[in-house]
Design a protein around this motif. Sequence first.
Motif, PDB file in Angstrom:
ATOM      1  N   UNK A   1       0.833  -1.204   0.000  1.00 37.31           N
ATOM      2  CA  UNK A   1       0.000   0.000   0.000  1.00 37.31           C
ATOM      3  C   UNK A   1       0.867   1.253   0.000  1.00 37.31           C
ATOM      4  N   UNK A   2       1.950   1.233   0.771  1.00 31.52           N
ATOM      5  CA  UNK A   2       2.783   2.420   0.959  1.00 31.52           C
ATOM      6  C   UNK A   2       3.712   2.694  -0.218  1.00 31.52           C
ATOM      7  N   UNK A   3       4.369   1.659  -0.729  1.00 31.50           N
ATOM      8  CA  UNK A   3       5.453   1.872  -1.685  1.00 31.50           C
ATOM      9  C   UNK A   3       5.037   2.510  -3.010  1.00 31.50           C
ATOM     10  N   UNK A   4       3.828   2.297  -3.527  1.00 33.46           N
ATOM     11  CA  UNK A   4       3.472   2.989  -4.773  1.00 33.46           C
ATOM     12  C   UNK A   4       3.527   4.513  -4.680  1.00 33.46           C
ATOM     13  N   UNK A   5       3.530   5.057  -3.459  1.00 29.19           N
ATOM     14  CA  UNK A   5       3.590   6.510  -3.279  1.00 29.19           C
ATOM     15  C   UNK A   5       5.002   6.990  -2.959  1.00 29.19           C
ATOM     16  N   UNK A   6       5.993   6.086  -2.977  1.00 30.38           N
ATOM     17  CA  UNK A   6       7.333   6.413  -2.488  1.00 30.38           C
ATOM     18  C   UNK A   6       8.349   6.600  -3.610  1.00 30.38           C
ATOM     19  N   UNK A   7       9.301   7.489  -3.366  1.00 34.69           N
ATOM     20  CA  UNK A   7      10.423   7.705  -4.278  1.00 34.69           C
ATOM     21  C   UNK A   7      11.621   6.852  -3.903  1.00 34.69           C
ATOM     22  N   UNK A   8      11.639   6.301  -2.686  1.00 34.15           N
ATOM     23  CA  UNK A   8      12.737   5.436  -2.236  1.00 34.15           C
ATOM     24  C   UNK A   8      12.293   4.744  -0.958  1.00 34.15           C
ATOM     25  N   UNK A   9      13.033   3.710  -0.571  1.00 34.63           N
ATOM     26  CA  UNK A   9      12.804   3.038   0.695  1.00 34.63           C
ATOM     27  C   UNK A   9      14.141   2.786   1.364  1.00 34.63           C
ATOM     28  N   UNK A  10      14.187   2.977   2.670  1.00 32.65           N
ATOM     29  CA  UNK A  10      15.319   2.574   3.509  1.00 32.65           C
ATOM     30  C   UNK A  10      14.858   1.338   4.263  1.00 32.65           C
ATOM     31  N   UNK A  11      15.590   0.247   4.136  1.00 30.49           N
ATOM     32  CA  UNK A  11      15.125  -0.974   4.799  1.00 30.49           C
ATOM     33  C   UNK A  11      16.273  -1.860   5.271  1.00 30.49           C
ATOM     34  N   UNK A  12      15.921  -2.913   5.990  1.00 32.25           N
ATOM     35  CA  UNK A  12      16.871  -3.759   6.704  1.00 32.25           C
ATOM     36  C   UNK A  12      17.472  -4.866   5.851  1.00 32.25           C
ATOM     37  N   UNK A  13      17.036  -4.996   4.616  1.00 36.19           N
ATOM     38  CA  UNK A  13      17.591  -6.026   3.742  1.00 36.19           C
ATOM     39  C   UNK A  13      16.819  -7.317   3.723  1.00 36.19           C
ATOM     40  N   UNK A  14      15.662  -7.371   4.395  1.00 34.61           N
ATOM     41  CA  UNK A  14      14.845  -8.574   4.362  1.00 34.61           C
ATOM     42  C   UNK A  14      14.331  -8.862   2.960  1.00 34.61           C
ATOM     43  N   UNK A  15      14.206 -10.152   2.629  1.00 39.02           N
ATOM     44  CA  UNK A  15      13.830 -10.542   1.273  1.00 39.02           C
ATOM     45  C   UNK A  15      12.420 -10.077   0.926  1.00 39.02           C
ATOM     46  N   UNK A  16      11.487 -10.142   1.867  1.00 41.32           N
ATOM     47  CA  UNK A  16      10.134  -9.697   1.587  1.00 41.32           C
ATOM     48  C   UNK A  16      10.069  -8.212   1.280  1.00 41.32           C
ATOM     49  N   UNK A  17      10.829  -7.405   2.015  1.00 36.30           N
ATOM     50  CA  UNK A  17      10.863  -5.967   1.772  1.00 36.30           C
ATOM     51  C   UNK A  17      11.543  -5.671   0.445  1.00 36.30           C
ATOM     52  N   UNK A  18      12.657  -6.376   0.177  1.00 40.00           N
ATOM     53  CA  UNK A  18      13.324  -6.230  -1.123  1.00 40.00           C
ATOM     54  C   UNK A  18      12.340  -6.534  -2.263  1.00 40.00           C
ATOM     55  N   UNK A  19      11.600  -7.642  -2.141  1.00 43.97           N
ATOM     56  CA  UNK A  19      10.717  -8.072  -3.231  1.00 43.97           C
ATOM     57  C   UNK A  19       9.597  -7.067  -3.476  1.00 43.97           C
ATOM     58  N   UNK A  20       9.021  -6.527  -2.395  1.00 42.62           N
ATOM     59  CA  UNK A  20       7.974  -5.522  -2.562  1.00 42.62           C
ATOM     60  C   UNK A  20       8.529  -4.293  -3.272  1.00 42.62           C
ATOM     61  N   UNK A  21       9.740  -3.889  -2.910  1.00 42.35           N
ATOM     62  CA  UNK A  21      10.368  -2.727  -3.549  1.00 42.35           C
ATOM     63  C   UNK A  21      10.675  -3.011  -5.009  1.00 42.35           C
ATOM     64  N   UNK A  22      11.154  -4.224  -5.301  1.00 38.28           N
ATOM     65  CA  UNK A  22      11.471  -4.594  -6.683  1.00 38.28           C
ATOM     66  C   UNK A  22      10.223  -4.591  -7.549  1.00 38.28           C
TER      67      UNK A  22
END
Length: 467
Positions: free
Chosen positions: A314-335
């Motif tokens: 829900x959040x990432x479509x509105x974002x220009x970048x993400x800072x995250x911990x390197x988890x695979x699920x977070x990486x995949x959502x960003x990708x």
Amino acid sequence: MRVLFTVYPSHAHLWPAVPVAWALQSAGHEVRVASHARFTDSIRATGLTAVALGDPSVDEARMRPDARPPAQPEEVLRYADALGLDDEGREHWIAYYQWLLNPISDYVRIDLPYAAELIDFAKAWQPDLLICDPTFACGPVAARVSGAAYARMLLGADYLGWSMDRLAERRDEVRAAGLSENPQADLVRPLAEKYGIEVDDELLYGQWSIDPMPPGMTLPTSAVKVPMRYVPFNGAEVLPEWLYERPQRPRVALSLGESTRRFIKGDWGRTPKIIEAVADLDIELVATLNSLQMEGIEHIPDNVRTIDWVTLTHLLPTCSAIIHHGGIGTYAASAALKVPQIVCDTGETLMMRSVQVDPRTMEDGTYRIGFEFGINEAVVETVTTWELPAKKLEATPTSNYVISRGAGTRLDHTTQSVEEIREMIQKVVTDPSYQAGAQAVFDDWLSMPSPSGVVPVLERLTAEHRR
């Protein structure tokens, strides 16, 4: 056909399996998902049918005080020496031997009811295919007893398969060092022998593995792999009203994981640095952090929105970048959503070290067996805690891949100043090369088969392997 998933009772283990479970169900197959009884509400919330194992009033296996602790560093390094590993290989081995063998040990215990209940269900329901979370190690025994074909659903890099190959290659050297030639087989064997099952490579490896990692993030193994796109699923939630419209200025997400904050106090001083770094930037930071992760922050700038939880899809479509911990699920959502990534990663080893502490306290960045905030915070008389590295298990391979594709950069709060972090965030948000890199990562992601696209492959392999 009938398909039984077995998952460790954690959202980080359930959510990656949901898209392929729904693809199978949408193709007309019967799907069931088995896990600890306390986790069945989370399974039901995905729209899938849960199979409850054990008593919901009893803590899950990892929360027991007699759960298997991590191996001591000396034992880990004896193996690494016998296996002849270089520095990179040692990190792969640490990830497997010191981190993954602990959850692997939890659901093969014959003194607990979970494995027996899963096997009884499998014998009664007769699945054609069992898709197993690699850390839920009673699943393969249930598959063998019931005659089901058996596949692993990988959650990231295949440290298990890589380590099994190294153990097989250096069996003589491992024996000569006085070490067990296969520590995972040792954990599974009592349960397997109870049911007259031989512990062989197929029982440990699976007949094949569903691999959601792009080629640049995989580890070479002898396991048979079925590539599949990692479609992000972060839970079914109501879309917040503040996400209806695009932000007035560039929005950056800050997410440090769902699972770590359940067990680890504090954030190694990382979050205060990041919050201070964004204070003077013309951006909006959405920090998806709870109160424990926000410890040490005396002032929240006007351009920072703090929220305990919001679904990344829900959040990432509105974002220009993400800072995250390197988890695979977070990486995949960003990708999948073409978002440039700043991955928090340090240059330190993954090795955990045990320390004795005051049982009434937990230090920043430490882990205690049988402890979870809000679930089991009981103080015991003697406490051994484990000092963890100030990074996620998958942080280094994730950051390496993101950097190699030009889709982002690495944030090391242990070496970088607030000013350097500020400049890094500004550059990732404004430099169009990072958006081009995010597009390249998306193209890699899109080139892999979708969950629905692998269903015919799973049907064929099941027909070939079920007994």
